[in-house]
Design an enzyme around this catalytic site. Sequence first.
Site, PDB file in Angstrom:
ATOM      1  N   ASP A  44       4.254  -1.735  -0.417  1.00  0.00           N
ATOM      2  CA  ASP A  44       4.507  -2.982   0.299  1.00  0.00           C
ATOM      3  C   ASP A  44       5.169  -2.769   1.646  1.00  0.00           C
ATOM      4  O   ASP A  44       5.255  -3.686   2.448  1.00  0.00           O
ATOM      5  CB  ASP A  44       5.454  -3.854  -0.540  1.00  0.00           C
TER       6      ASP A  44
HETATM    7  C1  BGC Z   1      10.646  -3.713  -1.235  1.00  0.00           C
HETATM    8  C2  BGC Z   1       9.388  -3.425  -1.986  1.00  0.00           C
HETATM    9  C3  BGC Z   1       8.842  -4.678  -2.575  1.00  0.00           C
HETATM   10  C4  BGC Z   1       8.730  -5.755  -1.516  1.00  0.00           C
HETATM   11  C5  BGC Z   1       8.296  -7.033  -2.184  1.00  0.00           C
HETATM   12  C6  BGC Z   1      10.433  -4.804  -0.224  1.00  0.00           C
HETATM   13  O1  BGC Z   1      11.643  -5.103   0.411  1.00  0.00           O
HETATM   14  O2  BGC Z   1      11.118  -2.534  -0.611  1.00  0.00           O
HETATM   15  O3  BGC Z   1       9.633  -2.475  -3.017  1.00  0.00           O
HETATM   16  O4  BGC Z   1       7.601  -4.439  -3.130  1.00  0.00           O
HETATM   17  O5  BGC Z   1       9.954  -5.943  -0.847  1.00  0.00           O
HETATM   18  O6  BGC Z   1       8.271  -8.109  -1.401  1.00  0.00           O
HETATM   19  C1  NOJ Z   2       7.630  -3.259  -5.724  1.00  0.00           C
HETATM   20  C2  NOJ Z   2       6.534  -4.250  -5.831  1.00  0.00           C
HETATM   21  O1  NOJ Z   2       6.786  -5.108  -6.919  1.00  0.00           O
HETATM   22  C3  NOJ Z   2       5.204  -3.566  -6.015  1.00  0.00           C
HETATM   23  O2  NOJ Z   2       4.188  -4.537  -6.024  1.00  0.00           O
HETATM   24  C4  NOJ Z   2       4.985  -2.538  -4.940  1.00  0.00           C
HETATM   25  O3  NOJ Z   2       3.767  -1.910  -5.206  1.00  0.00           O
HETATM   26  C5  NOJ Z   2       6.115  -1.545  -4.909  1.00  0.00           C
HETATM   27  N1  NOJ Z   2       7.347  -2.239  -4.755  1.00  0.00           N
HETATM   28  C6  NOJ Z   2       5.960  -0.517  -3.790  1.00  0.00           C
HETATM   29  O4  NOJ Z   2       6.230  -1.078  -2.550  1.00  0.00           O
END
Ligand code: BGC
Ligand code: NOJ
Length: 803
Positions: A483
């Site tokens: 993400d």
């Molecule tokens: C996090 C990710 C997450 C995303 C979801 C980010 O701030 O680092 O792990 O998947 O937010 O919106």
């Molecule tokens: C957490 C999110 O829930 C997931 O959808 C994503 O793939 C991982 N973070 C990696 O960014």
Amino acid sequence: MRYGYFDDAAREYVITRPDTPLPWINYLGNEGFFSLISNTCGGYAFYRDAKLRRITRFRYNNVPHDEGGRLFYICDGDATWSPAFLPAKTPLDSYRCRHGLGYSVFEGEKQGVQAELTCLVPMGASCELQKLTLRNGSQDAKRLTVYGAVEWCLWNAVDDSTNYQRNWNIGEVEIEGSTIYHKTEYRERRNHYAFYSVNAPVAGFDTDRDTFLGRFRGWSEPQAVAQRISYNSKASGWAPMAALRLEIPLAPGEEKSFLFRLGYVENPEEEKFSAPGVINKARAHALLAAYDTCAQFDAALSELKAYWAKLLGQFTVKSSEEKLDRMVNVWNQYQCMVTFNMSRSASYYESGTGRGMGFRDSCQDLLGFVHLIPQRARERIIDIASIQFPDGSTYHQYQPLDKRGNADVGSGFNDDPLWLVACTCAYIRETGDFTILDEPTPFNNEKGSEVPLLEHLRRSVNYTATHRGPHGLPLIGRADWNDCLNLNCFSHTPGESFQTCSNFESGKAESVFIAGMFVKYGKEYAELVSRLGLGDEAKSVLAAVDEIEAAARTAGWDGEWFRRAYDAFERPVGSRQNDEGQIFIEPQGFCVLAGIGGRAYGQKALASAEKYLGNDFGLEVLHPCYTTYRDYLGEISSYPPGYKENGSVFCHNNPWVTLAYCALDDGNGAFDLYTRNAPAYIEDRSEIHRTEPYCYSQTIAGRDAQNYGEAKNSWLTGTAAWSFVAVSQGILGIRPDYDGLRVHPCLPDAMDGFTACRTFRGVRYEITVRRGETKGLVVDGKAVPGDLVPLAAGPVCAVTLTI
Ligand code: BGC
Ligand code: NOJ
């Protein structure tokens, strides 16, 4: 160092001191009513949606941490204590918290009085039960004053913590005997209320929090408790609560039990009131009657234990690796259930107010859950597919209550559609239920737009195939699985969401990771449709797979490892050409397990991953970490080095590499990586790791972080499902397939074999894997070529594999 131990026979983790490095929590509830419960009895309850139906209040980021929750006070002479240490904070003579499957037990002792508090949500009921047993182990007659209390949340957890100009006027309760009803907003548009009750006459109560607490006091020392009285206050506005007071004489050796009930009720619109302004309590009365005695409680606990025993009995293993066995047999599967239920909504790190059910998250969670309750997996697949758009793209999230796509986050995460293929194929391989593909499923939840589910899968595949960039690789959109790799974002506004802003839609940024996904799931889709007799379609999908595979092998290959992406200016990401972020883990895992470039590329890619990304706790996401913010990469470069997506061990993607090792038949590599972050294997390092030793966390800080080895964001992570897939299907090699159960283990030298029981399509496969001279598979006494155990007639099928 450890703060407890696994009790494998009881399927419990026993915590032996309250001061764990962080609250160590458990989950209660199965389908509707859920609670989070920490080892000091903190946490909160909600019904279905942790944002919109929050029943009790919890203050995230509170100081001290984890105050509130279930508030029990035992007053014995001058001493006031709590069985779970909090809220009273009085040092106990002994303390234990036993987190079990769907229940938690707190055992506290002070001045010869032993308290045992057991909390659970019974199967199929909308309530949490708390059974408190008090035993006077001293020589003296005791007269205890006992309080049990909860603080109500005014339903919408966000509004509850922000909109005080309104909220401090609307709190309302009703009091009936030993039951306090919380009915804020019931007078207008809400049809639900909650209650807190005890199965004994109360000596007094309080429903106004500030009266109960008194000025300048917190939960550790309420004024009512200090004075051993109740004010019988009636909340009107301000903060409603429910505090019940019991006066309990206890002779030496005597024991008494009390049942507290925290319930939630919904009434049909026409049955809301029993008299003007008075809530209709019939459903609450029925619930209270169903759980009124300790015998009823004990039956609910037995039912819960039997339920879990049966569920987990569907997949068990016995090997020389005790820690692997306890992960597989209990805790990993348990976490898979929790992630399936919660997605990423409610934990001690996820506030329950933000993300609802994630499209990619829920699809992946299903991979570790589908064997447990396939029927629920089926329903979930349809819910997920229903937020897809006709072009194959999809909303990224939906709210659990109305199941509609979340417009605030929108769409454009280009890995999403392919996860639907992954989970649907997994469901059919597990169940053999091809009829799911005919299920009429809408787009964007619009009535009239229904098409068979298969069409959704087709559009998913086509979406990736037709959205490609300059190198023929799939376009990344806002982000793929990572993400934080936001290649079209270019944000310079503080606080702006990296995932939803896009200031420069290049139409060019590409993902090698999605290429890996497409090769794997494109092939799975092609196999599926050829089984449906759609050979031409299978052929054309495989042609697209070939193209994307070729692109990944050429443009996606850096010489020693797979590249990660191409940015908006067509420059490689995750290449030795870069100054930082030269190698990323995701494509090493996914491209290798998808077989791209065969063994030669695979072995090089995994060796590079270990060389650059390997640490004591697994493989870090990338190396070297970004030390400066880069607008062309987005959130990934916003984190300090070693944290989160910028170089922690992001546990979710480690099992992809474990599976990649298995794809290369490297049992030692697979097992070594598996054990570096499987919770039971790192229990001894709890003071460093800090989160619960019985469940996976999302991240473990990497070598560049000040707090190297410290985990964060426990429980709600795709790590649960993927680790279960890696250990059960990769290392143990027990893989559901369309025509039977494949047994294809990939064991380390340290393991000589194992036995396992796997219920598959109603048949119990009793599997023995051992090393020996005469290799091969024997099914019910007959030698069978290859690794496929054909579907058996049952009820039991004996399988022996000699490796
Ligand atoms: C996090 C990710 C997450 C995303 C979801 C980010 O701030 O680092 O792990 O998947 O937010 O919106
Ligand atoms: C957490 C999110 O829930 C997931 O959808 C994503 O793939 C991982 N973070 C990696 O960014």
